[in-house]
Structure formats: C-alpha cells, structure tokens
Design an enzyme around this catalytic site. Structure first.
Site, PDB file in Angstrom:
ATOM      1  N   TYR A 169       0.853  -1.188   0.000  1.00 29.53           N
ATOM      2  CA  TYR A 169       0.000   0.000   0.000  1.00 29.53           C
ATOM      3  C   TYR A 169       0.889   1.238   0.000  1.00 29.53           C
ATOM      4  CZ  TYR A 169      -3.278   3.580   1.709  1.00 29.53           C
ATOM      5  OH  TYR A 169      -4.027   4.706   1.865  1.00 29.53           O
ATOM      6  N   ASP A 264       9.272   2.817  -0.242  1.00 31.41           N
ATOM      7  CA  ASP A 264       8.254   3.544   0.499  1.00 31.41           C
ATOM      8  C   ASP A 264       8.384   3.126   1.960  1.00 31.41           C
ATOM      9  OD1 ASP A 264       6.075   4.662   1.664  1.00 31.41           O
ATOM     10  OD2 ASP A 264       4.577   3.731   0.352  1.00 31.41           O
ATOM     11  N   LYS A 292       4.406   9.090   8.832  1.00 28.79           N
ATOM     12  CA  LYS A 292       4.093   8.523  10.151  1.00 28.79           C
ATOM     13  C   LYS A 292       5.051   8.976  11.264  1.00 28.79           C
ATOM     14  CE  LYS A 292       1.006   5.146   8.325  1.00 28.79           C
ATOM     15  NZ  LYS A 292       1.070   4.445   7.068  1.00 28.79           N
TER      16      LYS A 292
HETATM   17  C1  PLP Z   1       0.491   5.001   5.683  1.00 30.37           C
HETATM   18  C2  PLP Z   1       1.215   4.751   4.428  1.00 30.37           C
HETATM   19  C3  PLP Z   1       1.141   5.600   3.322  1.00 30.37           C
HETATM   20  C4  PLP Z   1       0.187   6.758   3.274  1.00 30.37           C
HETATM   21  O1  PLP Z   1       0.482   7.727   4.218  1.00 30.37           O
HETATM   22  P1  PLP Z   1      -0.699   8.755   4.646  1.00 30.37           P
HETATM   23  O2  PLP Z   1      -0.021   9.661   5.613  1.00 30.37           O
HETATM   24  O3  PLP Z   1      -1.772   7.902   5.232  1.00 30.37           O
HETATM   25  O4  PLP Z   1      -1.138   9.434   3.410  1.00 30.37           O
HETATM   26  C5  PLP Z   1       1.948   5.347   2.239  1.00 30.37           C
HETATM   27  N1  PLP Z   1       2.781   4.301   2.214  1.00 30.37           N
HETATM   28  C6  PLP Z   1       2.890   3.456   3.249  1.00 30.37           C
HETATM   29  C7  PLP Z   1       3.868   2.334   3.189  1.00 30.37           C
HETATM   30  C8  PLP Z   1       2.096   3.639   4.379  1.00 30.37           C
HETATM   31  O5  PLP Z   1       2.180   2.764   5.376  1.00 30.37           O
END
Ligand code: PLP
Length: 457
Positions: A169, A264, A292
C-alpha cells in the site's frame, strides 16, 4: 536479546493454564452515540475507511485521550494500545518531550507559508543520520510523499511505467490504487472507482518475493519502466518479509534497466532503526519516502534522494511539487522532538528487544498448544496470522478465511483492555512506552483469546 529482557518473560507459556471463557462486551454506548452522529456528517461516519470497524465486531471506539501506551475511549474504557495511530507513535501517546516542544513552538504562531529554521533543523537531523538522502522535501502526508516520488522518478528518467507489488500500500494516489489482474505480470486494474483505467495502465502489478515475475515485467516493458516501488518491508497487508536475496536482486535489476528503486518507508522509516528498511537490508534505494513517525503524530511526509535526483524538483528543476502547509512549524517541532529521542544510543536495541520477546513468547505458547497461529515480527512491528505456514511473503499466501478468527480475537481483546487495529491485515506496533508490566498483561490477554479462538479447532 538483552538478558534483562529475556528474564522479563521467563516461564513456559506452553504449560500456562489460561482462562478460556469469553468476557462480556464492554460498554460502547457513548461511542455508539457518537458514531450515529458521525454517520450524518461523514461517509461511513469516519474520515478514513478502516476506522469504521467494518472487519471486526461492534461500533468504532471514539478515543478521548492517550497517554503512554494507553488510550481511553468515550465510555471511559482503558486499553493498552498496539495501533499507535497506525505507526507514528513510537514513543507512545502524548510524550512529554514532543508535547513540550510543540507547545513551545506554537506560541509563535502556527503557519507562515515561508521558510523557518525548524525545517532546517529537522532536515539536518535526518540527512546527517541517513545515508540514503542528500536532499529532501517535506510534504503533509505519506500519500503526498509517494505521489511526488513517483512524479520525480518519471521526470528524472523520462519514462512512464511504474512497477508495484500486489500487497503493498502506498497511500491513495490514483496511479497506485491498482491491483493485479490475472496472470503473473499484469497491467493494474483500478481498485477504486474514479481512477481511470488509462492511469492504471501505467502501473504494472506483480507478486512480491518473485524474481521471475520481476524479470518478466522488465522484459515485457523494456525501456519503459521509470521506477519500481516497494514498501521497505511490506506492512500494510500483513507483514510480508522479503528475502535479503530478493532485495539484492531487485536493486540489481533496477540498475540494469536504468529504473529507479523507490523504498516507500512511510511505516518502516525510523521504525526498524533510524534508517528504516534500507538500513535493515543494507539496500540503496534511489528515492525514499517517509511519513508517520517522522511527524510525531502530526501530519508530515517527506521524500528524499541524491542531490542530483532531487535537482529535478521545482524550483531547481522541472518536476512541480508544492504545499501550502509543507514544512509546517508545529509539525516540524514534533518531528524534531521525536527523532531526537530515537537517536539516543540504545533506543532501538531496547525497543526491538522488548518487542521481539513479546512476539516470541506468544509464539511459544501457540506452538506448544499446536495452534495454527504465527506471530510474524521485525523490529517493533508484529502481525498475528492465523496460519500454519512458516513464512508469508506475498499477498496470495494469506488465507482470507483466516480473518474470521481475527474478528473473534479482536473482540475478546477489546473486552480485556487491549486495542489492536480493527483489521486482521493490519500490523501492530510496540512503542517505547509499553513497559514490561503492560506487555506481560497484554500477553496474558492474548493467550486467553487464543484459547478462545481455537476452542473448537
Ligand atoms: C500510511 C502509508 C502511506 C500513506 O500515508 P498517509 O499519511 O496515510 O497518506 C503510504 N505508504 C505506506 C507504506 C504507508 O504505510
């Protein structure tokens, strides 16, 4: 493993007699009332879908307060929290250091839309301690960071196609809201209404941990691939550990094809260690994205790369990217305070050791009882999987029917004062604020719920 931590969970979990009775449901009356109201304001009553508790029992809990490893809901129920706002709260809820820094900075105002020294300060903490980035750009969410990283990769390489993995994701940017069609290497099929098929066609979706699929994708789209994007360690669809050998192969094939590798690390960044999954695998991604933990609970994201690649970003280069609240001083303050704590010597060793022993002690119990249950874990991330497989490394390895067991577990845990994210596909997080006492308490509750889940096995 630290000796002191080893001792903290001494005892043979396999012999432990546990209470196998279900507990009565906790009162959720106030939460239920708030939820009814919320449904009149927001689609599904929430501002992000998984919060609606669609995959578990009962109405969502409306949280009133958090402190350390605890949260309290509107009905006054107290929980040991393993969701941690989905990952950002590595120091636990409302840590004094972060709160104090934020409130201090707020006295001078909350946004200027002009540069502040705080941006330099946070950037310096990151760049000095992370060999993967020479220059960075702050955004306001992980989604924005990833969206911008993709644009940068396309701008830098002059190519359009992106390879992504089924089971990863990356936020809700259009070109990544795609899933695999049938076949090993497929054009993405949109996984959301509103995403044009033509966008999805620029994204190629393949299974994780599969060298063959990767080779085939590069063969089929020779010269067209701008970037491969992967979660440093996929942790949004279970915890899908990739083999070191596979990550090495991934780096090589990207290099051979002049495609950029994007890690990511919105979850794994500053979580597994200060250098995230790249540090864990000793990998050299071309672009990394963080979010995060970076924001200490406030909305911040970031992408970064070499100075050369980042030179493509506006106003230096031709790839446009901007944000009214990017580098917001209050959010920067939270990031500075939180990351400074993480850099303390021994921080990760202690946190990860504690989490490892927590996970493994639960595993020992399940194994001794012959339960089809695995606790996959890395660093302070864990995932409860109802399976007898020793490894789960791609999305197809997960049996959707096993989620029924998670549902029961989730309810029983709430009734015992333990809060997990409301979906069996979500991972849990141990924070620095989880003490031995609370981890031991949580472990007991988890063992009880396992006995209940497997009562009729
Ligand atoms: C949470 C997450 C996102 C999205 O971040 P948001 O702050 O919710 O937009 C993208 N990539 C990964 C791996 C994530 O865990």
């Amino acid at each position: 493993m630290l000796e002191s931590l080893k001792k903290m969970f001494s005892g043979n979990e396999g012999d432990m007699p546990v209470n196998t009775g279900s507990k009565p449901d906790i009162s959720r009356q106030k939460s239920a009332e708030l939820y009814e109201k919320a449904k009149t304001y927001f689609p599904g009553g929430v501002n992000s879908p998984v919060r609606a508790f669609k995959s578990v029992y009962g109405t969502p809990l409306f949280i009133q307060k958090g402190d350390g490893c605890f949260v309290w809901d509107a009905d006054g129920n107290q929980f040991i929290d393993f969701c941690g706002s989905w990952g950002p709260l590595i120091l636990g809820h409302n840590p004094a250091k972060v709160r104090e820094k934020v409130t201090e900075v707020m006295q001078n105002g909350m946004s200027f839309g002009a540069p502040t020294a705080l941006e330099n300060e946070l950037a310096e903490i990151i760049i000095k301690n992370n060999k993967h980035v020479e220059k960075i750009r702050f955004t306001s969410s992980g989604t924005e960071a990833v969206m911008s990283a993709i644009r940068l990769a396309r701008g830098y390489t002059g190519k359009d196609k992106i390879i992504k993995f089924e089971g990863c994701y990356h936020g809700h940017t259009d070109s990544l809201l795609v899933k695999a069609g049938s076949g090993l290497v497929t054009f993405g099929e949109t996984s959301s209404l509103g995403v044009p098929q033509s966008f999805a066609a620029e994204t190629v979706v393949i299974p994780l941990n599969d060298k063959n699929a990767l080779e085939q994708a590069f063969e089929q789209f020779k010269g067209q691939v701008a970037a491969v994007i992967i979660e440093g360690i996929p942790a949004n669809n279970g915890l899908l550990m990739q083999d070191q050998e596979y990550i090495d192969f991934l780096q090589k094939i990207c290099k051979d094809n002049a495609a950029l590798l994007i890690f990511d690390e919105v979850i794994t960044g500053f979580r597994l260690g200060f250098e995230g999954a790249a540090g864990h695998y000793n990998a050299k991604p071309d672009i990394v994205t963080y979010g995060k933990i970076l924001g200490g609970g406030l909305p911040v994201g970031m992408y970064g790369a070499s100075a050369e690649i980042m030179g493509q970003i506006s106003p230096d280069g031709g790839v446009y990217q901007a944000g009214t609240l990017s580098g917001n001083p209050v959010a920067m303050a939270a990031g500075i305070a939180q990351l400074t704590e993480l850099l303390r010597s021994g921080f990760y060793k202690e946190l990860n050791g504690k989490a490892e022993e927590f996970a493994e002690s639960i595993q020992r119990f399940a194994t001794a009882r012959n339960y089809k249950f695995k606790v996959f874990h890395v660093g302070s991330i864990f995932w409860f999987a109802f399976t007898d497989k020793d490894k789960i490394q791609c999305a197809d390895d997960i049996d959707p029917a096993s989620m029924e067991k998670f549902k029961v577990m989730h309810r029983e845990l709430l009734n015992r004062g333990i809060y997990l994210g409301p979906s069996g596909y979500e991972v849990g997080f141990v924070s620095a604020a989880h003490t031995k006492v609370e981890l031991e308490k949580a472990k007991r509750a988890i063992l009880e719920t396992l006995d209940i889940v497997f009562r009729n096995k």
